[in-house]
Design a protein around this motif. Structure first.
Motif, mmCIF file in Angstrom:
data_model
loop_
_atom_site.group_PDB
_atom_site.id
_atom_site.type_symbol
_atom_site.label_atom_id
_atom_site.label_comp_id
_atom_site.label_asym_id
_atom_site.label_seq_id
_atom_site.Cartn_x
_atom_site.Cartn_y
_atom_site.Cartn_z
ATOM 1 N N PHE A 7 11.333 -7.795 1.395
ATOM 2 C CA PHE A 7 10.473 -7.925 2.564
ATOM 3 C C PHE A 7 9.195 -7.138 2.329
ATOM 4 C CE2 PHE A 7 8.982 -6.202 6.637
ATOM 5 C CZ PHE A 7 8.671 -7.394 7.272
ATOM 6 N N SER A 8 8.067 -7.734 2.691
ATOM 7 C CA SER A 8 6.752 -7.125 2.480
ATOM 8 C C SER A 8 5.958 -7.134 3.776
ATOM 9 C CB SER A 8 6.008 -7.945 1.411
ATOM 10 O OG SER A 8 4.613 -7.675 1.426
ATOM 11 N N ILE A 9 5.169 -6.088 3.974
ATOM 12 C CA ILE A 9 4.148 -6.117 5.026
ATOM 13 C C ILE A 9 2.799 -5.818 4.379
ATOM 14 C CG2 ILE A 9 3.293 -5.170 7.206
ATOM 15 C CD1 ILE A 9 6.065 -4.140 7.838
ATOM 16 N N ILE A 10 1.818 -6.683 4.632
ATOM 17 C CA ILE A 10 0.426 -6.347 4.329
ATOM 18 C C ILE A 10 -0.108 -5.641 5.576
ATOM 19 C CG2 ILE A 10 -1.835 -7.191 3.638
ATOM 20 C CD1 ILE A 10 -0.515 -9.631 2.413
ATOM 21 N N LYS A 11 -0.489 -4.382 5.407
ATOM 22 C CA LYS A 11 -0.732 -3.482 6.540
ATOM 23 C C LYS A 11 -2.142 -3.665 7.135
ATOM 24 C CE LYS A 11 2.574 0.000 4.885
ATOM 25 N NZ LYS A 11 2.837 1.453 4.628
#
Ligand code: UDP
Length: 140
Positions: A7-11
């Protein structure tokens, strides 16, 4: 090796600077496939719940405020050993300590505004993916 998901978040520091495409190019360039993606504004409750493991840390309040300071892009990434593969291209938490060529070294602003989140284990990846995505929203 096995094909797994992370899982990834581009902040918000990256959405604010309009560089989500640069991040995605680095993800895809490393051989990871973006199999789900959506841009959203986190609520305070969502951000506090997501980072609950850090609730006793001194930076928790500031981290939550940063994570709701603008939109994020949440993603599911798939590839060979996706969790360590993504951690490797993210680089160290503090961009000052990150290796050259990593997302955080090339793009991050600070230890807090460090452009991306990535799961730290397969178990947490499954929990974090389920926090944001229904199975029907993931298309490999
Ligand atoms: N963070 C921060 N100050 C710190 C350490 C971490 O603001 O001293 C933020 C930073 O955005 C980091 C997030 O909290 O990405 C989660 O921290 P963690 O130690 O899990 O780092 P990561 O797994 O993201 O590299």
């Amino acid at each position: 090796m096995a094909v797994t998901r992370t899982f990834s978040i581009i902040k918000p520091d990256a959405t604010r600077r309009n560089i989500t495409g640069k991040v995605n190019a680095m993800i895809e360039g490393a051989g990871l496939r973006i199999v789900a993606q959506k841009r959203l504004q986190l609520t305070q409750a969502q951000a506090e719940g997501f980072y609950a493991v850090h609730s006793e840390r001194g930076f928790f309040g500031e981290l939550v405020a940063f994570m709701i300071s603008g939109p994020v892009v949440v993603q599911v990434l798939e590839g060979e050993d996706a969790v360590p593969a993504y951690r490797a291209i993210m680089g160290a938490t503090n961009p000052a300590n990150a290796d050259a060529g990593t997302i955080r070294k090339e793009l991050a602003e600070s230890i807090e505004a460090n452009t991306v989140h990535g799961s730290d284990s397969d178990e947490n990846a499954a929990i974090e993916i389920a926090y944001f995505f229904a199975p029907t929203e993931i298309a490999a």
